[in-house]
Design a protein around this motif. Structure first.
Motif, PDB file in Angstrom:
ATOM      1  N   ALA A 323       1.101  -1.169   0.679  1.00  0.00           N
ATOM      2  CA  ALA A 323      -0.096   0.099   0.066  1.00  0.00           C
ATOM      3  C   ALA A 323       0.834   1.010   0.210  1.00  0.00           C
ATOM      4  O   ALA A 323       0.585   1.748  -0.714  1.00  0.00           O
ATOM      5  N   GLY A 324       2.077   1.121   1.190  1.00  0.00           N
ATOM      6  CA  GLY A 324       2.859   2.374   0.751  1.00  0.00           C
ATOM      7  C   GLY A 324       3.364   2.907  -0.190  1.00  0.00           C
ATOM      8  O   GLY A 324       3.958   3.573  -0.706  1.00  0.00           O
ATOM      9  N   LEU A 325       4.685   1.170  -0.489  1.00  0.00           N
ATOM     10  CA  LEU A 325       4.841   2.005  -2.136  1.00  0.00           C
ATOM     11  C   LEU A 325       4.119   2.462  -3.382  1.00  0.00           C
ATOM     12  O   LEU A 325       5.029   2.747  -4.062  1.00  0.00           O
ATOM     13  N   HIS A 326       3.156   1.553  -3.276  1.00  0.00           N
ATOM     14  CA  HIS A 326       2.163   2.024  -4.665  1.00  0.00           C
ATOM     15  C   HIS A 326       2.021   3.620  -4.570  1.00  0.00           C
ATOM     16  O   HIS A 326       1.586   4.012  -5.812  1.00  0.00           O
ATOM     17  N   ALA A 327       0.943   3.347  -3.452  1.00  0.00           N
ATOM     18  CA  ALA A 327       0.995   5.037  -3.318  1.00  0.00           C
ATOM     19  C   ALA A 327       1.550   6.064  -3.840  1.00  0.00           C
ATOM     20  O   ALA A 327       1.351   7.039  -4.203  1.00  0.00           O
ATOM     21  N   LEU A 328       3.259   5.813  -3.758  1.00  0.00           N
ATOM     22  CA  LEU A 328       4.278   6.730  -3.801  1.00  0.00           C
ATOM     23  C   LEU A 328       4.265   5.835  -6.072  1.00  0.00           C
ATOM     24  O   LEU A 328       5.720   7.703  -5.904  1.00  0.00           O
ATOM     25  N   GLU A 329       4.274   5.938  -6.198  1.00  0.00           N
ATOM     26  CA  GLU A 329       3.960   5.756  -7.672  1.00  0.00           C
ATOM     27  C   GLU A 329       5.644   5.575  -8.282  1.00  0.00           C
ATOM     28  O   GLU A 329       5.763   6.218  -8.953  1.00  0.00           O
ATOM     29  N   PRO A 330       6.324   4.606  -7.551  1.00  0.00           N
ATOM     30  CA  PRO A 330       8.486   4.439  -7.921  1.00  0.00           C
ATOM     31  C   PRO A 330       8.129   4.175  -8.967  1.00  0.00           C
ATOM     32  O   PRO A 330       7.387   3.035  -9.722  1.00  0.00           O
ATOM     33  N   ASP A 331       9.709   4.617  -9.524  1.00  0.00           N
ATOM     34  CA  ASP A 331       9.776   3.632 -11.044  1.00  0.00           C
ATOM     35  C   ASP A 331      10.811   2.678 -10.581  1.00  0.00           C
ATOM     36  O   ASP A 331      11.214   1.238 -11.051  1.00  0.00           O
ATOM     37  N   VAL A 332      11.124   2.959  -9.450  1.00  0.00           N
ATOM     38  CA  VAL A 332      12.663   2.144  -8.913  1.00  0.00           C
ATOM     39  C   VAL A 332      12.366   1.721  -7.772  1.00  0.00           C
ATOM     40  O   VAL A 332      12.224   2.614  -6.793  1.00  0.00           O
ATOM     41  N   ILE A 349      12.544 -11.882  -2.069  1.00  0.00           N
ATOM     42  CA  ILE A 349      12.186 -10.797  -2.932  1.00  0.00           C
ATOM     43  C   ILE A 349      11.784 -11.334  -3.829  1.00  0.00           C
ATOM     44  O   ILE A 349      10.817 -10.427  -4.166  1.00  0.00           O
ATOM     45  N   ALA A 350      11.594 -12.388  -4.741  1.00  0.00           N
ATOM     46  CA  ALA A 350      10.719 -12.903  -5.046  1.00  0.00           C
ATOM     47  C   ALA A 350       8.789 -12.711  -5.004  1.00  0.00           C
ATOM     48  O   ALA A 350       7.799 -12.216  -5.660  1.00  0.00           O
ATOM     49  N   ASP A 351       8.759 -13.361  -3.651  1.00  0.00           N
ATOM     50  CA  ASP A 351       7.510 -12.649  -2.741  1.00  0.00           C
ATOM     51  C   ASP A 351       7.044 -11.297  -2.904  1.00  0.00           C
ATOM     52  O   ASP A 351       6.516 -10.778  -3.286  1.00  0.00           O
ATOM     53  N   LEU A 352       7.486 -10.140  -2.597  1.00  0.00           N
ATOM     54  CA  LEU A 352       7.777  -8.863  -2.512  1.00  0.00           C
ATOM     55  C   LEU A 352       7.671  -8.389  -4.164  1.00  0.00           C
ATOM     56  O   LEU A 352       6.437  -7.874  -4.081  1.00  0.00           O
ATOM     57  N   ALA A 353       8.290  -8.811  -4.905  1.00  0.00           N
ATOM     58  CA  ALA A 353       7.976  -8.319  -6.334  1.00  0.00           C
ATOM     59  C   ALA A 353       7.067  -9.273  -6.710  1.00  0.00           C
ATOM     60  O   ALA A 353       5.899  -8.290  -7.367  1.00  0.00           O
ATOM     61  N   ALA A 354       6.286  -9.900  -6.120  1.00  0.00           N
ATOM     62  CA  ALA A 354       4.668 -10.945  -6.876  1.00  0.00           C
ATOM     63  C   ALA A 354       3.905 -10.011  -6.286  1.00  0.00           C
ATOM     64  O   ALA A 354       2.827  -9.848  -7.099  1.00  0.00           O
ATOM     65  N   ALA A 355       4.478  -9.260  -4.821  1.00  0.00           N
ATOM     66  CA  ALA A 355       3.415  -8.193  -3.513  1.00  0.00           C
ATOM     67  C   ALA A 355       2.622  -7.425  -5.222  1.00  0.00           C
ATOM     68  O   ALA A 355       1.700  -6.448  -5.129  1.00  0.00           O
ATOM     69  N   LEU A 356       4.008  -6.661  -5.285  1.00  0.00           N
ATOM     70  CA  LEU A 356       3.730  -4.848  -5.880  1.00  0.00           C
ATOM     71  C   LEU A 356       3.042  -5.336  -7.361  1.00  0.00           C
ATOM     72  O   LEU A 356       2.292  -4.333  -7.616  1.00  0.00           O
ATOM     73  N   GLY A 357       2.686  -5.915  -8.389  1.00  0.00           N
ATOM     74  CA  GLY A 357       2.158  -6.677  -9.295  1.00  0.00           C
ATOM     75  C   GLY A 357       3.271  -6.749 -10.447  1.00  0.00           C
ATOM     76  O   GLY A 357       4.200  -7.171 -10.546  1.00  0.00           O
ATOM     77  N   PRO A 358       2.745  -7.236 -11.655  1.00  0.00           N
ATOM     78  CA  PRO A 358       3.713  -8.258 -12.769  1.00  0.00           C
ATOM     79  C   PRO A 358       4.614  -7.544 -14.004  1.00  0.00           C
ATOM     80  O   PRO A 358       5.412  -7.378 -14.455  1.00  0.00           O
ATOM     81  N   GLU A 359       4.478  -5.877 -13.475  1.00  0.00           N
ATOM     82  CA  GLU A 359       4.845  -4.872 -14.026  1.00  0.00           C
ATOM     83  C   GLU A 359       6.589  -4.626 -13.560  1.00  0.00           C
ATOM     84  O   GLU A 359       7.254  -4.534 -13.708  1.00  0.00           O
ATOM     85  N   GLN A 361      10.222  -6.728 -11.275  1.00  0.00           N
ATOM     86  CA  GLN A 361      10.834  -7.380 -11.768  1.00  0.00           C
ATOM     87  C   GLN A 361      12.165  -6.887 -10.264  1.00  0.00           C
ATOM     88  O   GLN A 361      11.715  -5.866 -10.268  1.00  0.00           O
ATOM     89  N   PHE A 362      12.635  -7.114 -10.599  1.00  0.00           N
ATOM     90  CA  PHE A 362      14.435  -7.359  -9.819  1.00  0.00           C
ATOM     91  C   PHE A 362      15.581  -7.330  -9.833  1.00  0.00           C
ATOM     92  O   PHE A 362      15.649  -8.245 -11.214  1.00  0.00           O
ATOM     93  N   VAL A 363      16.560  -6.956  -9.707  1.00  0.00           N
ATOM     94  CA  VAL A 363      18.092  -6.680  -9.582  1.00  0.00           C
ATOM     95  C   VAL A 363      18.575  -8.424  -8.956  1.00  0.00           C
ATOM     96  O   VAL A 363      18.962  -8.534  -7.723  1.00  0.00           O
ATOM     97  N   ALA A 364      19.014  -9.388  -9.843  1.00  0.00           N
ATOM     98  CA  ALA A 364      19.568 -10.402  -9.234  1.00  0.00           C
ATOM     99  C   ALA A 364      20.914 -10.567  -8.959  1.00  0.00           C
ATOM    100  O   ALA A 364      21.865 -10.157 -10.306  1.00  0.00           O
ATOM    101  N   ASP A 377      18.794  -4.794  -2.424  1.00  0.00           N
ATOM    102  CA  ASP A 377      18.345  -5.072  -3.073  1.00  0.00           C
ATOM    103  C   ASP A 377      17.385  -3.819  -4.248  1.00  0.00           C
ATOM    104  O   ASP A 377      17.627  -2.607  -3.383  1.00  0.00           O
ATOM    105  N   LEU A 378      17.153  -3.758  -5.297  1.00  0.00           N
ATOM    106  CA  LEU A 378      16.966  -3.192  -6.213  1.00  0.00           C
ATOM    107  C   LEU A 378      15.265  -3.926  -6.786  1.00  0.00           C
ATOM    108  O   LEU A 378      15.853  -5.137  -7.987  1.00  0.00           O
ATOM    109  N   PHE A 379      14.135  -3.167  -6.998  1.00  0.00           N
ATOM    110  CA  PHE A 379      13.241  -3.412  -7.730  1.00  0.00           C
ATOM    111  C   PHE A 379      13.060  -2.227  -8.325  1.00  0.00           C
ATOM    112  O   PHE A 379      12.735  -1.268  -8.757  1.00  0.00           O
ATOM    113  N   TYR A 380      12.136  -3.046 -10.021  1.00  0.00           N
ATOM    114  CA  TYR A 380      11.968  -1.682 -10.688  1.00  0.00           C
ATOM    115  C   TYR A 380      10.962  -1.680 -11.830  1.00  0.00           C
ATOM    116  O   TYR A 380      11.045  -2.986 -12.298  1.00  0.00           O
TER     117      TYR A 380
END
Length: 591
Positions: A323-332, A349-359, A361-364, A377-380
């Motif tokens: 909820a907090g991350l989506h409200a901020l509309e981040p790109d990274v 990291i895979a669980d959190l990326a999936a929770a954020l949405g299909p768009e 991904q993360f840097v491995a 870590d970095l998500f984008y």
């Protein structure tokens, strides 16, 4: 029956019934002020004395302080501003209630700074008394002197006080109040004697609001708990008024044992998400996730988790972070305190990326994340930005043995004509906790806590590594610069931040919004009643011309820990409040 015998029998009955003996009251008794004296401790310590006064607050209930507060009447006050007119009577003996005039015999004792009567051998109820008028007080304490002359007395606060601390609310039922918000000294001053003196002054000018319970984890929780349970906010920075009660001293702090529930005064409303301007082409959000662990990734295995201890807690934590991350509309998203397991489908990291949405991904970076239990870590958002080149981690030198290897990746917005690129580096320096500290890593009492030297050495190694990284080859695309963003576990004037600034990096949040003694907004953390920033966006000078905005969204640090995902007060799913203990940063760039 002879008249004399009848008189003796009646007197005996008077003594026997409910401990009452009117005939014995008012003779040869000391006043509480006689016991208190004019110094920091009583001149009668160890002596057995008899005192009289009015019970002003009774704490003999189960879980209470096992006694009551006794104050001499206004008619008997000594009018000496150097002496307190009250004592704490440590006893479980029954007899009397608030407003009763009583006579007590016991031994004078100083108990961790509190003057009291203990080993009570007699408690006599003399009849109904009149409560003394509460003495008006205010913070800061006059002349910066502790209010020893008011110890155990009825007081009333002349004005509302600001809530500055709530960390121990769920465990001890206490809140920390002050005249106004307090900032971490080393957020404003260089480490050293001046910062240490500021810290001592802040501690002196505080008042704890106590629930009158001597037990841990009191249930139900007092005062704002019902309000919080109903989702109605009350945060650090708000105020409490109608504060009248007993000025007590326990566990090293001056406390108010209130006579009634305080008045809640809202001064620090929950903020809306910071808007994203039209000319922002890249928004980076930095957040310490508050130990995001997902057990074994299949709904179990939480026994050794630093974070959620059950699948239910994980679900709550995830929904709030989302909820907090989506409200901020981040790109990274630059993430700190993510479980250092792996990058498999069952990883945190895979669980959190999936929770954020299909768009998302993360840097491995498998195999080079270090040995600590947590990592950065970095998500984008793959529909908005693309990573360029291979990610890197600093794994040698100071980070080769112990230290969380920072991750670095170059990103470029997808939209626009030949947008510039930016390199994002995410570190997480050693905390201020003192476990295992030796030598120079011990707390030097300069305001930096433990491990200041290690954090400074790691910051220097980070700056050297950054200098060694070549500018990415982008063809016709310009390189905007470098951004170090993460949890540096240091306040703004401490050595590690100065080290990075000496290397030419700029605190982008403070470039956008300054911090002064009277106004220090955009902070990310709250510790022991003080606000400050442990999380940073340190940009290269070239990046400054691309900066649109930078700041912190105050959704976490000001909120009660009791409403966190592990707290006893649960909020509805999908709200951002207290999703972590750190506030997220946002950095808006036009590339």
């Amino acid at each position: 029956m002879p008249h004399g015998l009848l008189t003796w029998v009646l007197a005996s009955l008077l003594v026997t019934l409910s401990g009452t003996a009117f005939a014995r009251c008012g003779a040869d008794a000391l006043q509480p002020s006689d016991v208190q004296g004019t110094g920091q401790s009583s001149p009668l310590v160890g002596q057995t004395v008899t005192v009289e006064g009015v019970i002003t607050q009774d704490s003999r209930h189960p879980g209470g302080w096992r006694g009551f507060y006794l104050q001499q009447t206004d008619a008997r006050t000594d009018h000496n501003p150097q002496t307190s007119d009250a004592l704490f009577i440590y006893t479980d003996r029954p007899g009397g209630a608030v407003g009763s005039q009583v006579r007590v015999t016991g031994q004078v004792k100083e108990y961790h700074g509190l003057t009291e009567l203990t080993r009570v051998s007699d408690l006599t109820v003399c009849g109904a008394g009149k409560l003394p008028v509460a003495t008006p007080v205010q913070l800061p304490w006059p002349d910066q002197q502790p209010p020893e002359h008011l110890e155990n007395m009825r007081v009333t606060l002349a004005e509302p006080l600001t809530l500055i601390g709530h960390y121990s609310f769920a465990r001890y039922g206490e809140l920390i109040l002050a005249h106004s918000s307090q900032t971490v000294p080393t957020e404003l001053l260089a480490p050293g004697p001046e910062a240490a003196a500021m810290g001592r002054k802040q501690l002196l000018n505080r008042l704890y609001l106590d629930d009158g319970q001597s037990i841990r984890n009191p249930r139900p929780l007092p005062w704002p708990a019902p309000r919080l349970a109903n989702g109605v906010p009350f945060r650090a920075g708000d105020a409490l008024g109608a504060l009248t009660g007993i000025l007590d001293f326990r566990f090293g702090h001056w406390r108010l044992q209130p006579d009634q529930s305080p008045e809640i005064i809202l001064r620090n409303p929950r903020p809306d998400p910071p808007p994203r301007s039209d000319n922002t082409t890249l928004r980076i959000v930095t957040l310490n996730l508050g130990n995001y662990f997902n057990g074994d990734g299949s709904g179990a295995g939480f026994e050794a988790s630093r974070g959620a201890r059950s699948s239910a807690q994980l679900a709550t934590q995830t929904s709030r972070l989302r909820a907090g991350l989506h409200a901020l509309e981040p790109d990274v998203i630059a993430a700190v305190e993510l479980e250092n397991d792996d990058y498999s489908d069952t990883s945190a990291i895979a669980d959190l990326a999936a929770a954020l949405g299909p768009e998302w991904q993360f840097v491995a970076t498998p195999g080079i994340t270090g040995t600590d239990a947590i990592r950065t870590d970095l998500f984008y958002r793959a529909d908005r930005v693309r990573p360029l080149g291979e990610p890197q981690r600093l794994t040698d030198g100071r980070y080769g043995y112990r230290g969380r290897p920072p991750v670095a990746q170059v990103f470029q917005p997808i939209a626009g004509s030949n947008p510039a690129t930016v390199r994002i580096i995410v570190p997480h320096l050693k905390s201020k906790a003192c476990g295992g500290a030796e030598g120079a890593d011990k707390d030097q009492n300069d305001g930096q806590g433990c491990y200041a030297r290690r954090r400074t050495d790691n910051a220097r190694a980070l700056a050297i590594w950054l200098e060694s990284l070549p500018e990415p080859e982008n063809g016709t695309n310009a390189f905007a610069g470098n951004l170090i963003t993460g949890d540096l576990n240091s306040y703004a004037r401490e050595w590690p931040i100065q080290q990075l600034e000496n290397a030419g990096l700029i605190n982008l949040v403070r470039a956008h919004q300054a911090c002064t003694p009277d106004n220090c907004p955009e902070t990310t953390y709250r510790y022991q009643g003080r606000q400050g920033s442990l999380d940073y966006a340190m940009g290269s000078e070239a990046l400054l011309k691309h900066l649109v905005s930078a700041g912190a969204w105050a959704i976490n640090a000001a909120e009660f820990p009791a409403i966190g995902y592990q707290g006893p007060i649960q909020l509805p799913a999908g709200v951002p409040w207290r999703s972590s203990d750190h506030n997220p940063l946002y950095i808006d760039l036009a590339l």
